[in-house]
Design an enzyme around this catalytic site. Structure first.
Site, PDB file in Angstrom:
ATOM      1  N   LYS A  50       1.572  -4.599  -4.206  1.00 17.25           N
ATOM      2  CA  LYS A  50       1.616  -4.950  -5.463  1.00 17.25           C
ATOM      3  C   LYS A  50       2.802  -6.150  -5.754  1.00 17.25           C
ATOM      4  CE  LYS A  50       0.282  -3.582  -9.729  1.00 17.25           C
ATOM      5  NZ  LYS A  50      -0.992  -3.035 -10.046  1.00 17.25           N
TER       6      LYS A  50
ATOM      7  N   ASP B 228      -3.185  -7.535 -13.393  1.00 16.68           N
ATOM      8  CA  ASP B 228      -2.749  -6.197 -13.748  1.00 16.68           C
ATOM      9  C   ASP B 228      -2.288  -6.286 -15.380  1.00 16.68           C
ATOM     10  OD1 ASP B 228      -2.160  -3.286 -12.765  1.00 16.68           O
ATOM     11  OD2 ASP B 228      -0.307  -3.727 -13.749  1.00 16.68           O
TER      12      ASP B 228
HETATM   13  P1  NDP Z   1      -3.506  -5.003 -20.007  1.00 14.06           P
HETATM   14  O1  NDP Z   1      -2.323  -5.976 -19.844  1.00 14.06           O
HETATM   15  O2  NDP Z   1      -5.101  -5.669 -20.230  1.00 14.06           O
HETATM   16  O3  NDP Z   1      -3.184  -4.137 -21.204  1.00 14.06           O
HETATM   17  C1  NDP Z   1      -2.337  -3.144 -21.322  1.00 14.06           C
HETATM   18  C2  NDP Z   1      -2.287  -2.566 -22.508  1.00 14.06           C
HETATM   19  O4  NDP Z   1      -1.382  -1.471 -22.557  1.00 14.06           O
HETATM   20  C3  NDP Z   1      -1.927  -3.085 -23.715  1.00 14.06           C
HETATM   21  O5  NDP Z   1      -2.656  -2.701 -24.823  1.00 14.06           O
HETATM   22  C4  NDP Z   1      -0.433  -3.064 -24.034  1.00 14.06           C
HETATM   23  O6  NDP Z   1      -0.122  -3.249 -25.126  1.00 14.06           O
HETATM   24  C5  NDP Z   1      -0.366  -1.625 -23.367  1.00 14.06           C
HETATM   25  N1  NDP Z   1       0.842  -1.458 -22.949  1.00 14.06           N
HETATM   26  C6  NDP Z   1       1.709  -2.000 -22.064  1.00 14.06           C
HETATM   27  N2  NDP Z   1       2.869  -1.760 -21.852  1.00 14.06           N
HETATM   28  C7  NDP Z   1       3.103  -0.786 -22.861  1.00 14.06           C
HETATM   29  C8  NDP Z   1       4.054   0.034 -23.266  1.00 14.06           C
HETATM   30  N3  NDP Z   1       5.327  -0.195 -22.561  1.00 14.06           N
HETATM   31  N4  NDP Z   1       3.992   0.654 -24.324  1.00 14.06           N
HETATM   32  C9  NDP Z   1       2.905   0.737 -25.008  1.00 14.06           C
HETATM   33  N5  NDP Z   1       1.672   0.017 -24.676  1.00 14.06           N
HETATM   34  C10 NDP Z   1       1.979  -0.618 -23.666  1.00 14.06           C
HETATM   35  O7  NDP Z   1      -3.372  -4.319 -18.758  1.00 14.06           O
HETATM   36  P2  NDP Z   1      -4.619  -3.439 -18.164  1.00 14.06           P
HETATM   37  O8  NDP Z   1      -5.498  -2.731 -18.753  1.00 14.06           O
HETATM   38  O9  NDP Z   1      -4.923  -4.171 -16.886  1.00 14.06           O
HETATM   39  O10 NDP Z   1      -3.665  -2.261 -17.267  1.00 14.06           O
HETATM   40  C11 NDP Z   1      -3.191  -0.926 -17.947  1.00 14.06           C
HETATM   41  C12 NDP Z   1      -2.763  -0.003 -17.011  1.00 14.06           C
HETATM   42  O11 NDP Z   1      -3.978   0.083 -15.856  1.00 14.06           O
HETATM   43  C13 NDP Z   1      -1.660  -0.416 -15.960  1.00 14.06           C
HETATM   44  O12 NDP Z   1      -0.887   0.864 -15.447  1.00 14.06           O
HETATM   45  C14 NDP Z   1      -2.427  -0.965 -14.688  1.00 14.06           C
HETATM   46  O13 NDP Z   1      -1.626  -0.943 -13.658  1.00 14.06           O
HETATM   47  C15 NDP Z   1      -3.589   0.251 -14.608  1.00 14.06           C
HETATM   48  N6  NDP Z   1      -4.617  -0.343 -13.810  1.00 14.06           N
HETATM   49  C16 NDP Z   1      -5.400  -1.637 -14.057  1.00 14.06           C
HETATM   50  C17 NDP Z   1      -6.219  -1.913 -13.490  1.00 14.06           C
HETATM   51  C18 NDP Z   1      -7.029  -3.090 -13.734  1.00 14.06           C
HETATM   52  O14 NDP Z   1      -8.143  -3.456 -12.943  1.00 14.06           O
HETATM   53  N7  NDP Z   1      -6.647  -4.056 -14.719  1.00 14.06           N
HETATM   54  C19 NDP Z   1      -6.719  -1.351 -12.266  1.00 14.06           C
HETATM   55  C20 NDP Z   1      -6.123   0.258 -12.050  1.00 14.06           C
HETATM   56  C21 NDP Z   1      -5.142   0.558 -12.834  1.00 14.06           C
HETATM   57  P3  NDP Z   1       0.673  -4.494 -25.828  1.00 14.06           P
HETATM   58  O15 NDP Z   1      -0.439  -5.719 -25.701  1.00 14.06           O
HETATM   59  O16 NDP Z   1       1.063  -4.385 -27.325  1.00 14.06           O
HETATM   60  O17 NDP Z   1       1.751  -4.735 -24.784  1.00 14.06           O
HETATM   61  O1  8G0 Z   2      -3.708  -0.396 -10.025  1.00 16.48           O
HETATM   62  C1  8G0 Z   2      -4.840  -1.046  -9.369  1.00 16.48           C
HETATM   63  O2  8G0 Z   2      -5.476  -0.364  -8.818  1.00 16.48           O
HETATM   64  C2  8G0 Z   2      -5.074  -2.414  -9.572  1.00 16.48           C
HETATM   65  C3  8G0 Z   2      -4.649  -3.120 -10.620  1.00 16.48           C
HETATM   66  C4  8G0 Z   2      -4.801  -4.451 -10.876  1.00 16.48           C
HETATM   67  C5  8G0 Z   2      -5.576  -5.207  -9.925  1.00 16.48           C
HETATM   68  C6  8G0 Z   2      -5.860  -4.310  -8.726  1.00 16.48           C
HETATM   69  C7  8G0 Z   2      -6.747  -5.427  -7.705  1.00 16.48           C
HETATM   70  O3  8G0 Z   2      -6.323  -5.252  -6.422  1.00 16.48           O
HETATM   71  O4  8G0 Z   2      -7.874  -5.519  -8.158  1.00 16.48           O
HETATM   72  C8  8G0 Z   2      -5.859  -3.151  -8.483  1.00 16.48           C
END
Ligand code: NDP
Ligand code: 8G0
Length: 448
Positions: free
Chosen positions: A124, A164
């Site tokens: 990461k 992420d």
């Molecule tokens: P994005 O940046 O697309 O979205 C994040 C969302 O969460 C936004 O709506 C943001 O709100 C909100 N958020 C972030 N931090 C906070 C906080 N401290 N308090 C309240 N809301 C918050 O990220 P992702 O959707 O990609 O990721 C979301 C989660 O999923 C993370 O934990 C990530 O590690 C996990 N994840 C992502 C994957 C992926 O493929 N993208 C894969 C597996 C897991 P705001 O815009 O207001 O900050």
């Molecule tokens: O948390 C995860 O599994 C994650 C989040 C964002 C990206 C990736 C990836 O390697 O594609 C994994």
């Protein structure tokens, strides 16, 4: 050294890294029965070895804002374990990023990637850069500068980053451009690339869709199904909005999404048109609350979604967003299933509470593994230079999510953790993921 001694050592050494300690303990408390059945793990000191990353790179990122002022940020890449394949895991840009957060995410990633069954290790990275309020030129300059520092440590067969929180398709494209410029290699060094230049179809949708596919299996295991279920989702990013989309497609009613400013509640449910509108709004960094003027519903400023009645919760924003009080609200309001879209969204106390109340609970390393799984498919497609259709990737994703569910459920049963039909997915997933990595490490001897 026993597992409990190894934990004590981690707690003493990394007292200043609470998220990392939390993630280590969550794995540790569930793998004892596996350890007891495999004395060689103790001989090879597998747990003690796995809680220490192979290496952590820390670097400074200098860049210029639109006013021509020099800005300085800190960046890291945690290469946790490459036992099963190249280090793989996303890059996060958020002011809360530090080594504790990246080590917890990297540690989780090892076992999640193992669960996918694809050849990927765990890693990461990220920076304490805040993309909020930055212009496109500032984002571009920061991404270029970040990759200029990161590029010596990564390559398609060594370490493969992706997006992420705060890092989406636009940022991956800028980083890929800089990597390509510096190395002259057009390969699979990053995943989540644009589909026109090596990206996989469905990578954008994969995490959210995968979480809902996992839920379908959880529901089926209880002779239930998703149709007509009320779903509460937190977050309004990549994971949340695609989880909302798939849940809606499968006949559920999506009542909420949220962000750091509050919760959007639509008692009529969010359909495809509304979800598309939300995607547009977020892509333009515009506020969620505008939705109410277009489609109605309520904007609950500074509130989380968990006081609303529902059947299913998919917390998909960030770590520790659901505390014990929120868990109590979930139980009071009828939540029967929780699938973690985010990484570690429930605190340890919240997990204990929901499990005690027999809420069917799927940890992130199982439920959100669809994203990294499709990244793994993107890596294979880049290697063979042949691309799958959306439908082909979707089929593979469904298959992988069902397999993760079934393996975790089977391990829960085999290790005596299934209680009257209540499946312990947390123990099951940790055992399956840990075992795959531990067996590889034993085969290697004492080299990682
Ligand atoms: P994005 O940046 O697309 O979205 C994040 C969302 O969460 C936004 O709506 C943001 O709100 C909100 N958020 C972030 N931090 C906070 C906080 N401290 N308090 C309240 N809301 C918050 O990220 P992702 O959707 O990609 O990721 C979301 C989660 O999923 C993370 O934990 C990530 O590690 C996990 N994840 C992502 C994957 C992926 O493929 N993208 C894969 C597996 C897991 P705001 O815009 O207001 O900050
Ligand atoms: O948390 C995860 O599994 C994650 C989040 C964002 C990206 C990736 C990836 O390697 O594609 C994994």
């Amino acid at each position: 050294m026993s597992i409990s001694q190894a934990i004590e050592k981690v707690e003493a050494r990394y007292a200043h890294q609470p998220e990392f300690i939390q993630a280590v303990k969550e794995v540790a408390i569930t793998i004892a029965p596996l350890y007891d059945a495999h004395p060689e793990y103790d001989t090879f000191k597998i747990f003690e070895r796995l809680v220490e990353p192979d290496r952590v790179f820390a670097f400074r990122i200098n860049w210029e804002n639109d006013k021509g002022e020099v800005q300085v940020n800190r960046g890291w890449r945690v290469q946790f374990s490459n036992a099963l394949g190249p280090y793989k895991g996303g890059v996060r840009f958020h002011p809360t990023v530090n080594q504790s957060v990246l080590k917890f995410l990297g540690f989780e990633q090892i076992f999640k990637n193992a669960l996918t069954g694809l050849p990927m290790g765990g890693g990461k990275g990220g920076a304490d850069f805040d993309p909020k309020g930055k212009s496109d030129s500032e984002i571009r300059r920061f991404c270029y500068a970040f990759m200029r520092e990161l590029h010596p440590y990564i390559s398609k067969d060594i370490d493969v980053p992706a997006g992420d929180i705060g890092v989406g398709g636009r940022e991956v494209s800028y980083m890929f451009a800089m990597y390509k410029n510096l190395t002259r290699e057009h390969g699979g060094v990053l995943t989540g690339k644009g589909v026109g230049f090596g990206g996989s179809l469905m990578r954008t949708e994969a995490t959210g869709y995968g979480a809902v596919y996992f839920l379908e299996s959880m529901l089926a295991a209880q002779n239930d199904n998703i149709k007509g279920k009320k779903v509460l989702i937190s977050g309004a990013g990549n994971v949340s909005l695609h989880a909302a989309e798939k849940a809606h497609m499968l006949g559920a009613t999506v009542l909420t999404v949220s962000d750091s400013q509050g919760t959007l509640y639509d008692a009529n449910g969010m359909d495809q048109e509304k979800i598309d509108w939300l995607k547009q709004q977020k892509a333009q960094s515009k506020p969620l609350c505008d939705y109410v003027d277009v489609y109605g519903g309520e904007w609950l400023a500074k509130q989380k979604p968990w006081h609303i009645k529902g059947d299913i919760a998919i917390p998909s924003a960030t770590q520790n967003e659901v505390n014990e009080d929120d868990a109590k609200l979930m139980v009071e309001n009828g939540i029967k299933y929780i699938a973690e879209g985010a990484n570690m969204p429930l605190t340890a106390e919240a997990i204990d509470y929901v499990r005690l109340h027999r809420v069917h609970y799927a940890p992130g390393k199982a439920a959100n593994a669809g994203g990294v799984a499709v990244s793994g498919l993107e890596m294979s497609q880049n290697s063979v230079r042949q691309y799958k259709t959306f439908e082909e990737v979707d089929e593979r994703l469904k298959c992988i999510m069902k397999n993760i569910h079934d393996c975790a459920a089977e391990a829960s049963e085999n290790y005596g953790q299934t209680d009257n039909g209540y499946i312990d997915y947390m123990t099951g997933a940790n055992i399956v993921g840990f075992k795959r990595v531990a067996d590889a490490l034993c085969a290697y001897g004492i080299l990682n």
